[in-house]
Design an enzyme around this catalytic site. Structure first.
Site, short mmCIF file in Angstrom:
data_model
loop_
_atom_site.label_atom_id
_atom_site.label_comp_id
_atom_site.label_asym_id
_atom_site.label_seq_id
_atom_site.Cartn_x
_atom_site.Cartn_y
_atom_site.Cartn_z
N LYS A 85 8.16 -2.34 11.58
CA LYS A 85 8.65 -3.37 12.52
C LYS A 85 10.13 -3.59 12.28
CE LYS A 85 9.35 -6.92 9.44
NZ LYS A 85 10.69 -7.42 9.10
N PRO B 278 10.50 3.74 5.00
CA PRO B 278 11.17 3.51 3.71
C PRO B 278 10.75 2.15 3.14
CG PRO B 278 12.74 4.20 5.40
CD PRO B 278 11.45 3.95 6.10
N GLY C 124 13.19 -3.87 4.71
CA GLY C 124 13.02 -4.89 5.74
C GLY C 124 12.31 -4.36 6.97
N LEU C 125 11.53 -3.29 6.80
CA LEU C 125 10.83 -2.66 7.92
C LEU C 125 9.33 -2.95 7.90
CD1 LEU C 125 12.73 0.75 7.76
CD2 LEU C 125 12.99 -1.02 9.52
N GLY D 35 6.88 -2.06 5.96
CA GLY D 35 5.93 -0.98 5.67
C GLY D 35 4.75 -1.43 4.81
N GLY D 36 5.04 -2.09 3.71
CA GLY D 36 3.96 -2.55 2.83
C GLY D 36 3.03 -3.53 3.52
N SER D 37 3.60 -4.41 4.33
CA SER D 37 2.78 -5.39 5.07
C SER D 37 1.91 -4.69 6.10
CB SER D 37 3.70 -6.39 5.78
OG SER D 37 4.47 -7.11 4.86
N ASP E 18 4.59 -11.53 6.86
CA ASP E 18 4.58 -10.75 8.11
C ASP E 18 3.39 -9.79 8.20
OD1 ASP E 18 5.57 -8.93 6.34
OD2 ASP E 18 7.55 -8.75 7.27
O1 C5P Z 1 5.59 -13.90 2.23
P1 C5P Z 1 6.42 -12.86 1.57
O2 C5P Z 1 5.77 -12.31 0.33
O3 C5P Z 1 6.88 -11.79 2.49
O4 C5P Z 1 7.74 -13.61 1.11
C1 C5P Z 1 8.59 -13.12 0.10
C2 C5P Z 1 9.60 -14.20 -0.24
O5 C5P Z 1 10.48 -14.41 0.86
C3 C5P Z 1 9.01 -15.57 -0.50
O6 C5P Z 1 8.67 -15.73 -1.86
C4 C5P Z 1 10.12 -16.52 -0.12
O7 C5P Z 1 11.08 -16.58 -1.14
C5 C5P Z 1 10.77 -15.78 1.03
N1 C5P Z 1 10.32 -16.22 2.36
C6 C5P Z 1 10.69 -17.46 2.84
N2 C5P Z 1 10.31 -17.85 4.10
C7 C5P Z 1 9.58 -17.02 4.87
C8 C5P Z 1 9.19 -15.75 4.41
C9 C5P Z 1 9.59 -15.38 3.14
O8 C5P Z 1 11.36 -18.22 2.15
N3 C5P Z 1 9.24 -17.42 6.10
#
Ligand code: C5P
Length: 306
Positions: A14, A117, A121-122, A124-126, A159
């Site tokens: 994404k 990759p 920020g794409l 992939g893992g999600s 995400d």
């Molecule tokens: O939910 P995810 O594991 O992708 O988030 C990783 C980190 O990104 C969170 O620990 C937080 O620091 C930050 N984050 C945030 N607000 C969001 C998504 C992510 O602060 N809406």
């Protein structure tokens, strides 16, 4: 007696064509208003589960079944920056799913082919995790339903829930409150350019405070441009609030952005999610990616995917 069951599923990347941070929340997460677009760059999962011959594996007090993951490039080489152990979001998804079903004995073997990759920020893992949830829900015969899968996905990462249906969606909350949008009249062409450095998401959010807006923007202009299929207007309205924070935390990202902006055929440039991938919007993704590759840059031509 049924045989072992298997499925092959695609997991798309994404990008966020719009990402506003509305405010920081008391729980430390940030409230977003974002437009997610799935891309036609995909990982692939081959998921196999044993035949349900042993009733004990399906008992609530069964010992933990084996959850195995192999990660390879499309050429079959190992992928150094993607773990194969229980820390991989794919195996965390499998473990959370069987725990939710109350069936710890369920087992699975997953082979993940990575094209997306990692750390760019794409998503992939999600996306891999969402694909594993959907495939295992079916192969294990759980059929938990959309609401339970959504809750599991949102717990795994902000995400992950987007990837349960992918396409084009507006995301609010942490990104898990989703509203499907009509697909654009034709796919939006873009080039992903990888700067060869990773931007860990928490570090980008930590640098965000000075850039939080007094009056958050809304994606109205972007949504109108997408609906009209007006690529210039899409490029003009594309926006990512995290970009300022990523550039502050990782200033080495900046020269590549300036290079891309100056290229012929580039209508706009923005960061993908929390980075580090730059997204260049263009009418000719293949031509631009070719020119960038000739200059020694890692560039992937892609398009949005309905
Ligand atoms: O939910 P995810 O594991 O992708 O988030 C990783 C980190 O990104 C969170 O620990 C937080 O620091 C930050 N984050 C945030 N607000 C969001 C998504 C992510 O602060 N809406």
């Amino acid at each position: 007696m049924g045989g072992a069951r298997a499925a092959r599923v695609e997991a798309p990347a994404k990008t966020n064509l719009f990402l506003e941070v509305v405010r920081r929340r008391a729980d430390g997460f940030h409230e977003l208003d974002t437009v997610f677009a799935a891309l036609d760059l995909t990982d692939e999962l081959e998921v196999a589960v044993p035949a349900p011959t042993d009733a004990r594996a399906h008992a609530p007090d069964a010992p933990a079944g084996a959850l195995e993951l192999t990660v390879r490039t499309p050429e079959g080489a190992p992928v150094p920056d993607v773990p194969e152990d229980a820390s991989n979001l794919v195996l965390r998804a499998a473990a959370a799913l069987r725990a939710r079903a109350g069936l710890p004995g369920l087992a699975a073997r997953i082979r993940l082919t990575k094209r997306i990759p990692a750390g760019g920020g794409l998503g992939g893992g999600s996306s891999d995790a969402a694909a594993a949830l959907v495939a295992l829900d079916r192969l294990w015969g759980l059929d938990l339903g959309a609401a339970a899968l959504h809750a599991l996905a949102a717990d795994l990462g902000s995400d992950v829930a987007f990837f349960l249906r992918a396409g084009l969606q507006r995301g609010r909350g942490r990104g898990e409150l989703l509203e499907p949008l009509p697909p654009p009249p034709r796919p939006v062409g873009l080039v992903l350019v990888l700067p060869g450095l990773a931007c860990p998401t928490p570090a980008v959010y930590r640098a965000l405070a000075p850039f939080l807006p007094a009056a958050p923007r809304a994606p109205d202009a972007l949504l109108a441009a997408l609906a009209a299929g007006d690529l210039e207007a899409v490029a003009g309205a594309a926006f990512n609030r995290l970009e300022a924070a990523a550039l502050a935390a990782f200033p080495d990202l900046a020269p590549l952005r300036r290079d891309l902006e100056a290229r012929p055929g580039v209508l706009g440039v923005l960061l993908s999610g929390s980075g580090s991938t730059w997204v260049a919007l263009t009418r000719d993704p293949d031509g631009l990616a070719g020119a960038l590759a000739r200059d020694g840059l890692r560039a992937v031509a892609t398009r949005t995917r309905a």
